[in-house]
Design a protein around this motif. Structure first.
Motif, PDB file in Angstrom:
ATOM      1  N   ASP A  55      71.665  19.519  46.959  1.00  0.00           N
ATOM      2  CA  ASP A  55      72.334  20.571  47.723  1.00  0.00           C
ATOM      3  C   ASP A  55      72.812  20.112  49.093  1.00  0.00           C
ATOM      4  OD1 ASP A  55      69.613  20.396  48.566  1.00  0.00           O
ATOM      5  OD2 ASP A  55      69.738  22.414  49.420  1.00  0.00           O
ATOM      6  N   ARG A  56      72.208  19.077  49.674  1.00  0.00           N
ATOM      7  CA  ARG A  56      72.597  18.571  51.000  1.00  0.00           C
ATOM      8  C   ARG A  56      73.152  17.152  50.935  1.00  0.00           C
ATOM      9  NH1 ARG A  56      66.479  19.526  51.958  1.00  0.00           N
ATOM     10  NH2 ARG A  56      67.229  21.058  50.459  1.00  0.00           N
ATOM     11  N   GLY A  57      73.349  16.637  49.734  1.00  0.00           N
ATOM     12  CA  GLY A  57      73.930  15.313  49.557  1.00  0.00           C
ATOM     13  C   GLY A  57      72.963  14.163  49.704  1.00  0.00           C
ATOM     14  N   CYS A  58      71.665  14.434  49.747  1.00  0.00           N
ATOM     15  CA  CYS A  58      70.701  13.349  49.927  1.00  0.00           C
ATOM     16  C   CYS A  58      70.622  12.437  48.711  1.00  0.00           C
ATOM     17  CB  CYS A  58      69.322  13.921  50.252  1.00  0.00           C
ATOM     18  SG  CYS A  58      69.139  14.443  51.989  1.00  0.00           S
ATOM     19  N   ASP A  59      70.881  12.949  47.532  1.00  0.00           N
ATOM     20  CA  ASP A  59      70.836  12.116  46.331  1.00  0.00           C
ATOM     21  C   ASP A  59      71.972  11.100  46.306  1.00  0.00           C
ATOM     22  OD1 ASP A  59      72.692  14.208  46.046  1.00  0.00           O
ATOM     23  OD2 ASP A  59      72.525  14.205  43.859  1.00  0.00           O
ATOM     24  N   LEU A  60      72.985  11.288  47.143  1.00  0.00           N
ATOM     25  CA  LEU A  60      74.112  10.370  47.235  1.00  0.00           C
ATOM     26  C   LEU A  60      73.983   9.414  48.405  1.00  0.00           C
ATOM     27  CD1 LEU A  60      76.981  12.928  46.518  1.00  0.00           C
ATOM     28  CD2 LEU A  60      75.753  11.467  44.885  1.00  0.00           C
ATOM     29  N   ALA A  61      72.792   9.369  49.027  1.00  0.00           N
ATOM     30  CA  ALA A  61      72.548   8.509  50.187  1.00  0.00           C
ATOM     31  C   ALA A  61      71.307   7.650  49.950  1.00  0.00           C
ATOM     32  CB  ALA A  61      72.380   9.361  51.443  1.00  0.00           C
ATOM     33  N   PRO A  62      71.402   6.677  49.016  1.00  0.00           N
ATOM     34  CA  PRO A  62      70.249   5.830  48.716  1.00  0.00           C
ATOM     35  C   PRO A  62      69.965   4.828  49.830  1.00  0.00           C
ATOM     36  CG  PRO A  62      72.170   5.016  47.576  1.00  0.00           C
ATOM     37  CD  PRO A  62      72.590   6.308  48.219  1.00  0.00           C
ATOM     38  N   PRO A  63      68.797   4.201  49.789  1.00  0.00           N
ATOM     39  CA  PRO A  63      68.493   3.150  50.770  1.00  0.00           C
ATOM     40  C   PRO A  63      69.289   1.886  50.458  1.00  0.00           C
ATOM     41  CG  PRO A  63      66.777   3.256  49.117  1.00  0.00           C
ATOM     42  CD  PRO A  63      67.694   4.418  48.843  1.00  0.00           C
ATOM     43  N   PRO A  64      69.263   0.889  51.338  1.00  0.00           N
ATOM     44  CA  PRO A  64      69.908  -0.391  51.019  1.00  0.00           C
ATOM     45  C   PRO A  64      69.379  -0.946  49.699  1.00  0.00           C
ATOM     46  CG  PRO A  64      69.282  -0.333  53.334  1.00  0.00           C
ATOM     47  CD  PRO A  64      68.682   0.888  52.692  1.00  0.00           C
ATOM     48  N   GLU A  65      70.196  -1.725  49.021  1.00  0.00           N
ATOM     49  CA  GLU A  65      69.874  -2.182  47.676  1.00  0.00           C
ATOM     50  C   GLU A  65      68.543  -2.922  47.589  1.00  0.00           C
ATOM     51  OE1 GLU A  65      71.982  -4.849  44.127  1.00  0.00           O
ATOM     52  OE2 GLU A  65      73.115  -4.219  45.894  1.00  0.00           O
ATOM     53  N   ASP A  66      68.182  -3.689  48.609  1.00  0.00           N
ATOM     54  CA  ASP A  66      66.964  -4.495  48.561  1.00  0.00           C
ATOM     55  C   ASP A  66      65.788  -3.850  49.306  1.00  0.00           C
ATOM     56  OD1 ASP A  66      68.051  -4.740  51.085  1.00  0.00           O
ATOM     57  OD2 ASP A  66      67.765  -6.914  51.233  1.00  0.00           O
ATOM     58  N   GLU A  67      65.871  -2.555  49.578  1.00  0.00           N
ATOM     59  CA  GLU A  67      64.808  -1.878  50.332  1.00  0.00           C
ATOM     60  C   GLU A  67      64.063  -0.921  49.425  1.00  0.00           C
ATOM     61  OE1 GLU A  67      65.450  -0.349  54.473  1.00  0.00           O
ATOM     62  OE2 GLU A  67      64.945   1.578  53.524  1.00  0.00           O
ATOM     63  N   PHE A  68      62.725  -1.024  49.411  1.00  0.00           N
ATOM     64  CA  PHE A  68      61.892  -0.190  48.554  1.00  0.00           C
ATOM     65  C   PHE A  68      60.669   0.313  49.310  1.00  0.00           C
ATOM     66  CE2 PHE A  68      63.991  -3.313  45.856  1.00  0.00           C
ATOM     67  CZ  PHE A  68      64.495  -2.547  44.823  1.00  0.00           C
ATOM     68  N   LEU A  69      60.154   1.439  48.871  1.00  0.00           N
ATOM     69  CA  LEU A  69      58.815   1.870  49.243  1.00  0.00           C
ATOM     70  C   LEU A  69      57.868   1.092  48.345  1.00  0.00           C
ATOM     71  CD1 LEU A  69      56.856   3.830  50.723  1.00  0.00           C
ATOM     72  CD2 LEU A  69      57.198   5.410  48.805  1.00  0.00           C
ATOM     73  N   GLU A  70      57.028   0.229  48.921  1.00  0.00           N
ATOM     74  CA  GLU A  70      56.170  -0.637  48.116  1.00  0.00           C
ATOM     75  C   GLU A  70      54.852   0.050  47.784  1.00  0.00           C
ATOM     76  OE1 GLU A  70      55.754  -4.538  49.763  1.00  0.00           O
ATOM     77  OE2 GLU A  70      57.874  -5.022  49.380  1.00  0.00           O
ATOM     78  N   LEU A  71      54.509  -0.002  46.488  1.00  0.00           N
ATOM     79  CA  LEU A  71      53.308   0.635  45.977  1.00  0.00           C
ATOM     80  C   LEU A  71      52.372  -0.443  45.444  1.00  0.00           C
ATOM     81  CD1 LEU A  71      55.151   3.335  43.793  1.00  0.00           C
ATOM     82  CD2 LEU A  71      54.577   3.491  46.247  1.00  0.00           C
ATOM     83  N   PRO A  72      51.371  -0.880  46.197  1.00  0.00           N
ATOM     84  CA  PRO A  72      50.468  -1.927  45.720  1.00  0.00           C
ATOM     85  C   PRO A  72      49.487  -1.405  44.673  1.00  0.00           C
ATOM     86  CG  PRO A  72      49.791  -1.184  47.893  1.00  0.00           C
ATOM     87  CD  PRO A  72      51.087  -0.482  47.586  1.00  0.00           C
ATOM     88  N   ALA A  73      49.554  -1.939  43.466  1.00  0.00           N
ATOM     89  CA  ALA A  73      48.669  -1.493  42.388  1.00  0.00           C
ATOM     90  C   ALA A  73      47.212  -1.661  42.805  1.00  0.00           C
ATOM     91  CB  ALA A  73      48.959  -2.289  41.116  1.00  0.00           C
TER      92      ALA A  73
END
Length: 277
Positions: A62-80
């Protein structure tokens, strides 16, 4: 773990915060800097979702956030088997992602509050200084969660493949918040996974929900078993035998389309032990 701003700019931040709510801020988030990516004072991700079509509430379309992804090589890292941190705040300006963290404090609004912060009365009423937390005190905070889909493309994510994998009870509360990661999380595909931060407040304002997108990646994974398809949650506080076992979908509630849970009258579902764990 449970599975289930200087002068005029400062005034602007605090004005925005007054009407704001809460979101999770970290690397890998969608809509960092707002839909255009250039606003350090952005609060687009904190706007709640209420009575929207599924197309509009899904990853904050509804606010266009789904069309504003992070940079291609940037992730939220989840350590198992470990944990990760995000900043729960009412505005990006109150996080370390803006202004070099100059306007941060221990709290989501960038202010100072007592450790036993609570609303007036006994039992306490809702905290009025910060209605964006939707809470009476820390013990009554409804809980927040993260879900993961083993799909890199947002267009491939569905309720059935987006499974809640971690819950933090008694949140949102302080700004810096950690979440545990199960050791059995398998590695993500090339291009990473898609995650969502989730929250359903319990009273103290409009009965809305929150769903916010991240590009994420599981690190140090050794498990190979895929995550099971996520099943709709069940509000089962009054009948624990009816609780859903295994992978669960996010809670979809109080929307014009897509609700997947029906709590008892006057009850609020949430990411907490009220039958949803």
């Amino acid at each position: 773990m449970r599975t289930l701003f200087i002068g005029g700019l400062s005034a602007l931040i605090h004005s925005v915060s007054t009407n704001a709510h809460t979101a999770a801020y970290a690397k890998g988030m969608y809509c960092r800097g707002g839909p255009n990516g250039d606003n350090q004072n952005a609060n687009d991700p904190v706007v709640p979702l209420y009575q929207l079509s599924m197309e509009d509430w899904w990853f904050q379309h509804d606010r266009g956030c789904d069309l504003a992804p992070p940079p291609e090589d940037e992730f939220l890292e989840l350590p198992a088997g470990g944990s990760f941190e995000v900043e729960l705040a009412h505005n990006q300006a109150f996080t370390t992602l803006s202004f070099d963290g100059e306007f941060t404090s221990e709290w989501p609004d960038g202010g100072d509050h007592p450790e036993d912060w609570h609303g007036p009365g006994s039992p306490p009423d809702c905290i009025q200084e910060d209605g964006a937390l939707h809470v009476q005190n820390e013990s009554m905070a409804a809980g927040t969660a993260f879900a993961i889909s083993y799909h890199s493309e947002l267009s491939e994510v569905t309720l059935e493949n987006l499974a809640v994998f971690t819950v933090r009870l008694h949140t949102p509360w302080k700004r810096v918040t950690s979440y545990d990661v199960p050791a059995a999380m398998p590695a993500c595909p090339l291009g990473g996974c898609t995650c969502a931060w989730l929250w359903v407040p319990d009273g103290c304002g409009e009965p809305n929900m929150y769903m916010q997108g991240f590009k994420c990646n599981v690190t140090g994974a050794t498990a190979t078993s895929p995550v099971a398809p996520a099943r709709p949650p069940v509000y089962c506080e009054d009948d624990l035998s009816s609780c859903v076992q295994g992978a669960k979908q996010m809670i979809v509630w109080q929307q014009a389309e897509g609700d997947n849970i029906e709590p008892s009258q006057s009850k609020s579902p949430g990411y907490n032990p009220k039958g949803l764990e």
